[in-house]
Design a protein around this motif. Structure first.
Motif, PDB file in Angstrom:
ATOM      1  N   LEU A   1       0.829  -1.207   0.000  1.00 51.20           N
ATOM      2  CA  LEU A   1       0.000   0.000   0.000  1.00 51.20           C
ATOM      3  C   LEU A   1       0.863   1.257   0.000  1.00 51.20           C
TER       4      LEU A   1
ATOM      5  N   LEU B   1       1.845   9.640  -0.257  1.00 54.49           N
ATOM      6  CA  LEU B   1       0.889   8.938  -1.111  1.00 54.49           C
ATOM      7  C   LEU B   1       0.260   9.914  -2.103  1.00 54.49           C
TER       8      LEU B   1
ATOM      9  N   CYS C   1      -5.325   9.867  -1.055  1.00 55.02           N
ATOM     10  CA  CYS C   1      -5.090   8.504  -0.563  1.00 55.02           C
ATOM     11  C   CYS C   1      -4.525   8.536   0.858  1.00 55.02           C
ATOM     12  N   SER C   2      -4.824   7.536   1.633  1.00 56.86           N
ATOM     13  CA  SER C   2      -4.278   7.409   2.977  1.00 56.86           C
ATOM     14  C   SER C   2      -4.238   5.940   3.360  1.00 56.86           C
TER      15      SER C   2
END
Length: 359
Positions: free
Chosen positions: A9, A30, A34-35
């Motif tokens: 990720l 990111l 996004c997180s």
């Protein structure tokens, strides 16, 4: 498997994913919008799965080498929060570890073979003050690590190095022989320098040391520098001197002295709580019920667990008021700084901690 999923990720960002830094609170780079969110209970579990000790340092080294296309220096690893000294048990020294990774050039390998004992001593020699490393730094700046330099010139350059660094200058601030340490009498200063790091490296005529000697008014190195590899030898020595000075400077950082640490405000899906720094880096952090003095002067009891503090109340009360306290400081906040009292205790013999918001 679990670590690899989180690392995958993180890899969607532009930067090389640093899983350890992420699990210790660093914000990942990111794409916009996004997180990656991990439950606080899972963070502790994932951190336990990370390689520790020498394995952790080796992995950090390899990640940096792959990301940058060149190996990190020992000082860079140290400043990133790792302890390169753990590599010595398996490899003997820093540069021997680097060679085992295949990252020494042919010239560097020749220098290491000739000067293994010197580099090991440089990496491990005791330093009560910064003087021994400052002396070497002065020799390097004067391009005199092989040929040596007059003591007066060497002392003058060493003083310049001390003056330009607040942490290093502390070593001469309270010296009785130097009433004005910023502008000492040159003869007095040269004599002081000769009796301290020069003697530490060169010894005396009755008890000479291995790597340096004093010949009249000149410091003469006896270092095992291979022919035509002076520059390589100097750069390898410079790398270790930089590392040793970084170690020394850290003694004066508030966190290294145990005087402060920053606890981040975190959410447990209901209330704000405090996330403490990694105990692998700060083994001195409090654990259990600790009395803390707030900016108002009131004493509260904070309950520190392994990775967080989610309970705090006024001394004499049992109701958890930590969420209310944090909201009163920040709203949806940024951080809390906790410092150790220099006196170590208060009039009520509390634990010697006080806190304030760190906006």
């Amino acid at each position: 498997m679990f670590l690899d999923r989180v690392r995958t990720l993180l890899s969607f960002g532009e930067a090389q994913p640093n899983l350890r830094a992420f699990l210790e609170g660093a914000e990942p780079e990111l794409p916009p919008g996004c997180s990656v969110d991990v439950e606080i209970e899972a963070v502790d579990l994932l951190r336990k799965l990370l390689p520790a000790g020498a394995n952790a340092v080796e992995r950090a080294y390899r990640e940096l080498q792959v990301a940058r296309g060149e190996r990190p220096t020992i000082g860079e690893l140290y400043r990133s929060g790792y302890s390169p000294s753990v590599l010595r048990q398996a490899h003997g020294s820093w540069f021997e570890f680097v060679r085992s990774e295949g990252h020494l050039t042919e010239e560097e390998a020749q220098v290491l073979d000739a000067g293994r004992d010197w580099f090991r001593e440089l990496e491990t020699t005791a330093v009560e003050k910064s003087f021994k490393m400052v002396l070497l730094e002065a020799l390097i700046e004067l391009e005199a690590l092989r040929a040596g330099a007059p003591l007066e010139v060497l002392a003058r350059r060493s003083h310049q190095i001390l003056v330009r660094s607040a942490e290093l200058f502390r070593d001469i601030e309270d010296v009785r022989e130097l009433p004005d340490p910023r502008r000492p009498d040159e003869r007095t200063w040269t004599g002081y320098w000769r009796r301290n790091p020069v003697k530490a490296w060169a010894g005396t005529p009755a008890a000479p040391k291995r790597w340096f000697a004093v010949d009249g008014d000149r410091l003469v190195p006896r270092l095992p520098v291979p022919d035509a590899l002076d520059e390589v030898f100097v750069e390898m020595a410079r790398e270790l001197v930089d590392y040793r000075l970084a170690q020394y400077r850290r003694r004066f950082e508030p966190e290294a002295r145990g005087e402060a640490f920053v606890a981040k405000v975190f959410w447990n899906q209901r209330d704000p709580i405090l996330k403490v720094p990694p105990r692998t880096k700060r083994p001195d952090l409090p654990l259990g019920d600790i009395d803390v003095r707030l900016p108002s002067g009131a004493f509260w009891r904070f309950r520190f667990a392994q990775i967080a503090c989610n309970v705090a109340h006024r001394v004499g009360s049992a109701r958890n008021e930590l969420p209310d306290l944090l909201r009163s400081w920040f709203g949806r906040a940024r951080g809390v700084q906790v410092r150790r009292s220099k006196s170590g205790s208060s009039a009520r013999r509390m634990a010697g901690l006080w806190s304030r918001s760190a906006r």
